[in-house]
Design a protein around this motif. Structure first.
Motif, PDB file in Angstrom:
ATOM      1  N   UNK A  71      44.355  50.519  36.095  1.00  0.00           N
ATOM      2  CA  UNK A  71      44.391  50.979  37.625  1.00  0.00           C
ATOM      3  C   UNK A  71      43.157  50.342  37.982  1.00  0.00           C
ATOM      4  N   UNK A  72      41.715  50.355  37.746  1.00  0.00           N
ATOM      5  CA  UNK A  72      40.905  49.938  38.068  1.00  0.00           C
ATOM      6  C   UNK A  72      40.471  49.224  38.423  1.00  0.00           C
ATOM      7  N   UNK A  73      41.291  48.106  37.183  1.00  0.00           N
ATOM      8  CA  UNK A  73      41.361  46.098  37.722  1.00  0.00           C
ATOM      9  C   UNK A  73      42.428  45.601  39.307  1.00  0.00           C
ATOM     10  N   UNK A  74      43.470  46.988  39.002  1.00  0.00           N
ATOM     11  CA  UNK A  74      43.862  46.871  40.538  1.00  0.00           C
ATOM     12  C   UNK A  74      43.045  46.927  41.563  1.00  0.00           C
ATOM     13  N   UNK A  75      42.883  48.210  41.412  1.00  0.00           N
ATOM     14  CA  UNK A  75      41.827  48.951  42.650  1.00  0.00           C
ATOM     15  C   UNK A  75      41.010  47.649  43.068  1.00  0.00           C
ATOM     16  N   UNK A  76      40.500  46.841  42.281  1.00  0.00           N
ATOM     17  CA  UNK A  76      39.011  45.631  41.727  1.00  0.00           C
ATOM     18  C   UNK A  76      39.752  44.057  42.611  1.00  0.00           C
ATOM     19  N   UNK A  77      41.174  44.474  42.389  1.00  0.00           N
ATOM     20  CA  UNK A  77      40.898  43.236  43.258  1.00  0.00           C
ATOM     21  C   UNK A  77      41.342  43.217  44.657  1.00  0.00           C
ATOM     22  N   UNK A  78      42.530  44.474  44.917  1.00  0.00           N
ATOM     23  CA  UNK A  78      42.635  45.128  46.105  1.00  0.00           C
ATOM     24  C   UNK A  78      41.653  44.932  47.415  1.00  0.00           C
ATOM     25  N   UNK A  79      39.917  46.022  46.010  1.00  0.00           N
ATOM     26  CA  UNK A  79      38.980  45.503  47.055  1.00  0.00           C
ATOM     27  C   UNK A  79      38.449  45.332  47.398  1.00  0.00           C
ATOM     28  N   UNK A  80      38.286  43.743  46.672  1.00  0.00           N
ATOM     29  CA  UNK A  80      37.590  43.066  46.775  1.00  0.00           C
ATOM     30  C   UNK A  80      38.093  40.958  46.064  1.00  0.00           C
ATOM     31  N   UNK A  81      38.966  41.207  45.895  1.00  0.00           N
ATOM     32  CA  UNK A  81      39.961  39.874  45.387  1.00  0.00           C
ATOM     33  C   UNK A  81      39.081  38.835  45.701  1.00  0.00           C
ATOM     34  N   UNK A  82      38.577  38.574  46.734  1.00  0.00           N
ATOM     35  CA  UNK A  82      37.151  37.117  46.876  1.00  0.00           C
ATOM     36  C   UNK A  82      36.330  37.225  45.311  1.00  0.00           C
ATOM     37  N   UNK A  83      35.312  38.322  46.089  1.00  0.00           N
ATOM     38  CA  UNK A  83      34.635  38.532  44.847  1.00  0.00           C
ATOM     39  C   UNK A  83      34.688  38.437  43.366  1.00  0.00           C
ATOM     40  N   UNK A  84      35.702  39.393  43.374  1.00  0.00           N
ATOM     41  CA  UNK A  84      36.202  39.067  41.822  1.00  0.00           C
ATOM     42  C   UNK A  84      36.494  37.766  40.836  1.00  0.00           C
ATOM     43  N   UNK A  85      37.837  37.008  42.086  1.00  0.00           N
ATOM     44  CA  UNK A  85      38.136  35.701  41.662  1.00  0.00           C
ATOM     45  C   UNK A  85      36.209  34.759  41.920  1.00  0.00           C
ATOM     46  N   UNK A  86      35.283  34.840  42.332  1.00  0.00           N
ATOM     47  CA  UNK A  86      34.018  33.821  42.823  1.00  0.00           C
ATOM     48  C   UNK A  86      33.955  34.448  41.384  1.00  0.00           C
ATOM     49  N   UNK A  87      33.574  36.018  40.287  1.00  0.00           N
ATOM     50  CA  UNK A  87      32.647  36.125  39.428  1.00  0.00           C
ATOM     51  C   UNK A  87      33.898  35.328  38.621  1.00  0.00           C
ATOM     52  N   UNK A  88      34.533  35.651  38.573  1.00  0.00           N
ATOM     53  CA  UNK A  88      35.746  34.902  37.425  1.00  0.00           C
ATOM     54  C   UNK A  88      35.418  33.643  36.928  1.00  0.00           C
ATOM     55  N   UNK A  89      35.584  32.734  37.986  1.00  0.00           N
ATOM     56  CA  UNK A  89      35.367  31.707  38.440  1.00  0.00           C
ATOM     57  C   UNK A  89      34.097  31.232  37.241  1.00  0.00           C
ATOM     58  N   UNK A  90      32.971  32.224  37.812  1.00  0.00           N
ATOM     59  CA  UNK A  90      31.491  31.362  37.415  1.00  0.00           C
ATOM     60  C   UNK A  90      31.609  32.026  36.641  1.00  0.00           C
TER      61      UNK A  90
END
Length: 112
Positions: A71-90
């Motif tokens: 649930x927290x992961x879903x919320x994080x993706x909903x709230x800040x998808x681009x930031x999560x994507x950049x962080x995961x990529x880094x």
């Protein structure tokens, strides 16, 4: 995320190998994340696109690396998808650099 993908579609076994996850985890995530649902062919075989694989990498980062619950992961993706994507990529890039450095260090030790 940068993929080393060159095909349009990948089967679940290929994706599981790429992400170093069991196929059952990918099937489970399909039920929990709308961004983790692959296309299916007429035979109902799951077909993942490079974008689907990026989404799965992002989920893996949140759930496995950061330790978030579903649930927290879903919320994080909903709230800040681009930031999560950049962080995961880094993080993935840093892991790759670390692996290359370890290989170089092992090679140097063998020269001694």
């Amino acid at each position: 995320m940068a993929n080393s993908t060159d095909k349009l579609y990948y089967r679940i076994g290929d994706v599981a190998d790429m992400l170093e996850l069991p196929q059952s985890t990918l099937r489970f995530w399909e039920t929990k994340f709308s961004i983790a649902v692959p296309k299916r062919n007429a035979g109902r075989t799951r077909l993942y696109t490079p974008k689907d694989i990026d989404n799965l990498r992002m989920i893996k980062f949140l759930v496995h690396d950061k330790g978030l619950r579903i649930e927290a992961a879903r919320e994080e993706i909903k709230r800040n998808r681009d930031g999560v994507l950049r962080h995961a990529e880094a993080i993935e890039d840093l892991k790759n650099v670390r692996a290359r450095l370890i290989t170089l260090l092992d090679s140097l030790h063998k020269l001694r």
